[in-house]
Motif scaffolding. Structure first.
Motif: not given
Length: 349
Positions: A286-295
């Protein structure tokens, strides 16, 4: 029948305090492998062993020389001895796994997704009509904002064509519907989505783990949930051709456990995909950048008095493009993971 190995020399990574910790946390927890410790009654005296699985039909049994009893202390000693043998015997598998290049979901699959998946706004009247024209038999479903019922966003992915390859994989063009329940009359799930959830002839695939939050947010009731596949770790998964179609509500975590053994923590979507293709030249994460979408969705679910709270979208067009892609890819990857497990199980049957 899985091959057996006997190795006396213990090997342990210096960062772990015991061989079992090195095996369980350093390998199984990281890569989604499974273990099963046992006392080998075919040996005299009885010896402790462990079965390690790193893919569907990929595994080995290791038996130590430890003859401790089944008391708490004896079990701890026996597990450590068996794990030490496994660490030695798995050296080539460990080297192959750890040497693989690591790529994020978006890097590895983003281009494929964008070139083959048509993403539609479920709020448009013709979107669900297009979906039903695909004559769906299996769909991948993902949910964002699942702390509420209905959730903030529902993603449904279905194949429009299937393609068979020499490697046994079969995954073709797809269609993904994004539905914002709030945009529907009454603010609930659309009639088409409710129809899909009720239709027992269509397999609905989730990657929800033990929490079942996605299913609960969609109102999947006890009757439907009780039909969800239950892992049977005593079953020989390599000879069960119908395991992947045992219910109309399927969870990848449960399915992966039934096919490749249980883990102490949920594998997660990326590890399930790796499990389906253990011989792939790369390992997906999983991409750490996905955290922005999760947030983005976490902020929507914050308390109304929280200054960080984001107003929920009223329509799909309110979603940032990156968030919409992230959401659609989760449903797409759920369906891909199911097809991969299905093909792997069929190939090993």
């Amino acid at each position: 029948c899985l091959p057996s190995s006997h190795h006396p020399a213990p090997v342990m990574a210096p960062s772990f305090t015991s061989p079992k910790q090195a095996l369980e946390q350093g390998l199984c927890g990281k890569y989604g492998w499974s273990t099963r410790y046992f006392q080998d009654v075919t040996q005299f005296p009885v010896r402790w062993g462990v079965e390690v699985r790193w893919g569907i039909g990929r595994g080995r049994v290791f038996v130590s020389h430890d003859v401790s009893d089944a008391s708490v202390g004896g079990t701890k000693k026996g597990h450590a001895a068996a794990a030490a043998v496994a660490l030695v015997g798995l050296e080539s598998v460990i080297n192959d796994t750890t040497s693989k290049p690591v790529k994020t979901v978006d890097v590895l699959f983003g281009g494929w997704f964008e070139s083959t998946c048509l993403v539609l706004d479920g709020g448009r009247p013709d979107s669900w009509e297009t979906f039903w024209q695909c004559d769906p038999k299996v769909v991948g479903i993902d949910v964002e904002g699942n702390l509420r019922t209905p959730p903030v966003l529902v993603q449904v992915c279905v194949e429009t064509t299937r393609v068979a390859s020499s490697g046994g994989n079969s995954f073709g063009n797809t269609l993904c519907i994004l539905e914002v329940p709030r945009s529907n009359p009454g603010g609930g799930l659309s009639h088409d989505l409710q129809r899909l959830l009720r239709d027992r002839s269509i397999v609905k695939v989730f990657c929800d783990g033990t929490a079942n939050a996605d299913k609960r947010s969609l109102g999947v009731d006890d009757e439907m949930g009780n039909e969800m596949m239950t892992a049977d770790t005593n079953r020989n998964p390599d000879t069960n051709r119908n395991l992947t179609r045992a219910a109309h509500i399927v969870d990848l975590e449960t399915l992966a456990t039934a096919l490749a053994g249980p883990t102490s923590v949920p594998r997660g979507l990326a590890r399930v995909v790796n499990l389906a293709w253990p011989d792939a030249p790369t390992r997906v994460v999983k991409d750490a950048a996905d955290k922005s979408s999760v947030n983005f969705f976490i902020n929507i679910e914050r308390n109304s008095a929280d200054p960080k709270r984001t107003p929920p979208p009223r329509a799909v067009c309110d979603l940032p493009k990156t968030v919409a892609k992230y959401a659609a890819m989760d449903a797409w990857l759920t369906l891909l993971g199911f097809r991969g497990l299905e093909d792997a199980a069929r190939g090993r049957a």
